[in-house]
Scaffold this active site. Structure first.
Site, PDB file in Angstrom:
ATOM      1  N   GLY A 257      33.350  40.729  47.476  1.00 58.89           N
ATOM      2  CA  GLY A 257      32.377  41.773  47.156  1.00 58.89           C
ATOM      3  C   GLY A 257      32.807  43.187  47.501  1.00 58.89           C
ATOM      4  O   GLY A 257      31.957  44.062  47.694  1.00 58.89           O
ATOM      5  N   SER A 258      34.125  43.444  47.526  1.00 59.84           N
ATOM      6  CA  SER A 258      34.529  44.824  47.864  1.00 59.84           C
ATOM      7  C   SER A 258      34.205  45.783  46.716  1.00 59.84           C
ATOM      8  O   SER A 258      33.885  46.953  46.958  1.00 59.84           O
ATOM      9  CB  SER A 258      36.009  44.891  48.250  1.00 59.84           C
ATOM     10  OG  SER A 258      36.841  44.676  47.137  1.00 59.84           O
TER      11      SER A 258
ATOM     12  N   ARG B 193      27.759  23.933  31.577  1.00 60.58           N
ATOM     13  CA  ARG B 193      27.906  25.392  31.627  1.00 60.58           C
ATOM     14  C   ARG B 193      26.653  26.072  31.056  1.00 60.58           C
ATOM     15  O   ARG B 193      26.180  27.068  31.561  1.00 60.58           O
ATOM     16  CB  ARG B 193      29.146  25.785  30.803  1.00 60.58           C
ATOM     17  CG  ARG B 193      29.799  27.069  31.230  1.00 60.58           C
ATOM     18  CD  ARG B 193      31.079  27.314  30.470  1.00 60.58           C
ATOM     19  NE  ARG B 193      32.221  26.644  31.040  1.00 60.58           N
ATOM     20  CZ  ARG B 193      32.928  27.091  32.079  1.00 60.58           C
ATOM     21  NH1 ARG B 193      32.590  28.209  32.662  1.00 60.58           N
ATOM     22  NH2 ARG B 193      33.967  26.441  32.533  1.00 60.58           N
TER      23      ARG B 193
ATOM     24  N   MET C   1      33.766  34.889  39.067  1.00 59.45           N
ATOM     25  CA  MET C   1      34.887  34.071  38.634  1.00 59.45           C
ATOM     26  C   MET C   1      34.474  32.837  37.828  1.00 59.45           C
ATOM     27  O   MET C   1      35.055  31.762  37.973  1.00 59.45           O
ATOM     28  CB  MET C   1      35.734  33.665  39.855  1.00 59.45           C
ATOM     29  CG  MET C   1      36.203  34.841  40.690  1.00 59.45           C
ATOM     30  SD  MET C   1      37.081  36.124  39.763  1.00 59.45           S
ATOM     31  CE  MET C   1      38.703  35.383  39.673  1.00 59.45           C
TER      32      MET C   1
ATOM     33  N   HIS D  23      38.703  43.850  35.716  1.00 59.12           N
ATOM     34  CA  HIS D  23      39.779  42.865  35.709  1.00 59.12           C
ATOM     35  C   HIS D  23      41.037  43.499  36.312  1.00 59.12           C
ATOM     36  O   HIS D  23      41.385  44.640  35.962  1.00 59.12           O
ATOM     37  CB  HIS D  23      40.050  42.386  34.271  1.00 59.12           C
ATOM     38  CG  HIS D  23      41.131  41.364  34.204  1.00 59.12           C
ATOM     39  ND1 HIS D  23      40.928  40.039  34.563  1.00 59.12           N
ATOM     40  CD2 HIS D  23      42.428  41.475  33.857  1.00 59.12           C
ATOM     41  CE1 HIS D  23      42.066  39.382  34.428  1.00 59.12           C
ATOM     42  NE2 HIS D  23      42.991  40.232  33.996  1.00 59.12           N
TER      43      HIS D  23
ATOM     44  N   ASP E 114      38.400  38.147  29.107  1.00 55.75           N
ATOM     45  CA  ASP E 114      39.110  39.355  29.540  1.00 55.75           C
ATOM     46  C   ASP E 114      39.536  40.217  28.350  1.00 55.75           C
ATOM     47  O   ASP E 114      40.704  40.644  28.239  1.00 55.75           O
ATOM     48  CB  ASP E 114      40.325  38.985  30.419  1.00 55.75           C
ATOM     49  CG  ASP E 114      39.876  38.340  31.720  1.00 55.75           C
ATOM     50  OD1 ASP E 114      38.778  38.674  32.204  1.00 55.75           O
ATOM     51  OD2 ASP E 114      40.619  37.497  32.248  1.00 55.75           O
TER      52      ASP E 114
HETATM   53  C1  GAR Z   1      38.857  42.130  42.048  1.00 53.55           C
HETATM   54  O1  GAR Z   1      40.214  42.447  42.160  1.00 53.55           O
HETATM   55  C2  GAR Z   1      38.458  41.996  40.576  1.00 53.55           C
HETATM   56  O2  GAR Z   1      39.159  42.879  39.732  1.00 53.55           O
HETATM   57  C3  GAR Z   1      38.862  40.577  40.307  1.00 53.55           C
HETATM   58  O3  GAR Z   1      38.484  39.861  41.454  1.00 53.55           O
HETATM   59  C4  GAR Z   1      38.563  40.736  42.576  1.00 53.55           C
HETATM   60  C5  GAR Z   1      37.235  40.678  43.290  1.00 53.55           C
HETATM   61  O4  GAR Z   1      37.316  41.326  44.525  1.00 53.55           O
HETATM   62  N1  GAR Z   1      38.234  40.051  39.122  1.00 53.55           N
HETATM   63  C6  GAR Z   1      38.787  39.130  38.343  1.00 53.55           C
HETATM   64  O5  GAR Z   1      39.866  38.632  38.573  1.00 53.55           O
HETATM   65  C7  GAR Z   1      37.954  38.739  37.138  1.00 53.55           C
HETATM   66  N2  GAR Z   1      38.779  38.155  36.125  1.00 53.55           N
HETATM   67  P1  GAR Z   1      35.996  41.756  45.257  1.00 53.55           P
HETATM   68  O6  GAR Z   1      35.132  40.516  45.360  1.00 53.55           O
HETATM   69  O7  GAR Z   1      36.460  42.229  46.615  1.00 53.55           O
HETATM   70  O8  GAR Z   1      35.348  42.830  44.448  1.00 53.55           O
END
Ligand code: GAR
Length: 219
Positions: free
Chosen positions: A16-17, A68, A93, A112, A148
């Site tokens: 969740g950053s 799904r 995800m 992404h 994507d």
């Molecule tokens: C981030 O780098 C985002 O771009 C990626 O997951 C990470 C989540 O980090 N997203 C994907 O790969 C989607 N295909 P976070 O939870 O710290 O925001």
């Protein structure tokens, strides 16, 4: 454009950053509010962060559904509770079906960690290093039924260094993700980024976020 405060609901699966970057931005500007956070995993650390900020959270655990479609039906029910202007996938995800994507068509945003259309899918930083690219980065885009893929709202670019590791590259990309996502969401919500077919012409007017150096590495 009216002065009504725009709102978003953020979908996460983990750390969740990027959610934190959105919340930080929203707390410091009148551009939009984060109305709610939904996770498909009850143990996502981003949920605790959202709660600590007084933001309502919901969990729709994909593992509890037989298909799904059933999962997405429940997810949409929860997302709709927040009556938001846009739905932001910030490290969410799960692959979404065309039916879910179409329900939020034109207001479903994803971040992404690659310069799309290069490296859709997982392990983008490893794959970028394997491919020997000189620049890498991240993309914020409107979601379409193709994974994507979709009109690009913004991109940020980092330079690949000699002896880079996937972890180091991921850190540098993530730093730019945190700056790019709130800015793109704000511009989108305020009508500055509108898709025209496959493209978003306004995207090219945003200052490009980069971590590039023009110096040549010594041999
Ligand atoms: C981030 O780098 C985002 O771009 C990626 O997951 C990470 C989540 O980090 N997203 C994907 O790969 C989607 N295909 P976070 O939870 O710290 O925001």
């Amino acid at each position: 454009m009216s002065k009504r405060v725009r709102s978003i609901v953020v979908l996460i699966s983990g750390r969740g950053s990027n959610l934190a970057a959105l919340v930080d931005y929203a707390q410091n500007s009148p551009d939009f509010v984060v109305a709610g956070v939904v996770s498909n995993r009850a143990d996502a650390p981003g949920l605790a962060f959202a709660s600590s900020q007084g933001i309502p959270t919901e969990v729709v655990d994909h593992a509890l559904f037989g298909s799904r479609e059933a999962f997405e039906h429940a997810l949409a029910g929860v997302v709709d509770l927040f009556k938001s202007d846009a739905v932001v996938l910030a490290g969410f995800m799960r692959i979404l079906t065309p039916s879910f994507v179409n329900r939020y068509a034109g207001r479903l945003i994803n971040i992404h960690p690659s310069l799309l259309p290069a490296f859709p899918g997982l392990n983008t930083h490893e794959r970028a290093l394997e491919a020997g690219v000189r620049v890498h980065g991240a993309t914020v885009h409107l979601v379409t039924a193709q994974l994507d893929h979709g009109p690009i709202l913004d991109q940020a670019v980092v330079q690949v260094h000699e002896n880079d590791t996937p972890e180091a590259l991921a850190r540098r990309v993530l730093e730019l993700e945190h700056r790019m996502l709130p800015r793109a969401v704000s511009a989108f919500l305020h009508g500055k980024l509108k898709a025209k077919g496959e493209r978003v012409p306004g995207a090219l007017r945003l200052p490009l976020l980069t971590a590039l150096s023009t110096t040549v590495a010594p041999e």
